[in-house]
Design an enzyme around this catalytic site. Sequence first.
Site, PDB file in Angstrom:
ATOM      1  N   HIS A  97      22.778  26.575 -28.297  1.00 25.24           N
ATOM      2  CA  HIS A  97      22.585  26.577 -29.748  1.00 25.24           C
ATOM      3  C   HIS A  97      23.171  27.822 -30.399  1.00 25.24           C
ATOM      4  CE1 HIS A  97      18.782  28.607 -28.460  1.00 25.24           C
ATOM      5  NE2 HIS A  97      18.912  29.285 -29.589  1.00 25.24           N
ATOM      6  N   CYS A 203      15.016  -0.732 -45.421  1.00 24.59           N
ATOM      7  CA  CYS A 203      13.623  -1.129 -45.180  1.00 24.59           C
ATOM      8  C   CYS A 203      13.149  -2.210 -46.141  1.00 24.59           C
ATOM      9  CB  CYS A 203      12.719   0.087 -45.275  1.00 24.59           C
ATOM     10  SG  CYS A 203      12.729   0.867 -46.905  1.00 24.59           S
TER      11      CYS A 203
END
Length: 232
Positions: A97, A203
Amino acid sequence: MPFSAQQYWQDGKIHILLAASGSVATIKLPYIAESLGRHPNVSIRIIITQSAEKFLMGQSPEQPPFETLRQIPGVEAIYQDYDEWKDPWTRGVPILHIELRKWAHLLLVAPLSANTMAKMTMGFSDNLLLSVLRAWDTTGTVDSSLKTRKSLVLVAPAMNTAMWNHPITQKQLTILRDEWGPCDSNKEGWISILYPTEKALACGDNGNGAMMDWKEIVRAVEQHFGIGALDT
């Protein structure tokens, strides 16, 4: 060999770290990568969170297996949470990272889910993407010897309308917008929000919360780097 940003500091390319968190809008990630990858001077590395993977598992033509992203010109690598600590840590070995932060000239999170937005604004770092965000050089002073200007973050939120309208979301947007950004007009800013749009959501609900059109997202990145748009 562990990834080391140092190998790429002098490659003369624009380094775009492209990330997707868990939202239906992840299905637009291949289009964003393909469009940006058409620029010969752009190099792309992709972070896929564990939940984002579920939207790219070959369910349909618009949801190809995320491994196919490796075939897109300009995409150098794809990273999952597993890649962060797949090997026991040894002193002197690059930490993923941190190396991705050093490598990137821009981090584009598209989509930024409600959960990742919440964790990001609270400083959580329990996956690879959040670790990159938590370790971001927000002042530009840590990586000043590596880069001529501060690396910036663009986020494209995507969520259900009720989630977007929720009071906690507005508090989190205040942090992103007023405390950490905007990078285009605030000298101290390091982040800009690519606001969602209003439409019929996957949705079934209607309203605001859909991720900004992927072509507009690509255009925002191109404008940031001053590279001309290519025909799509």
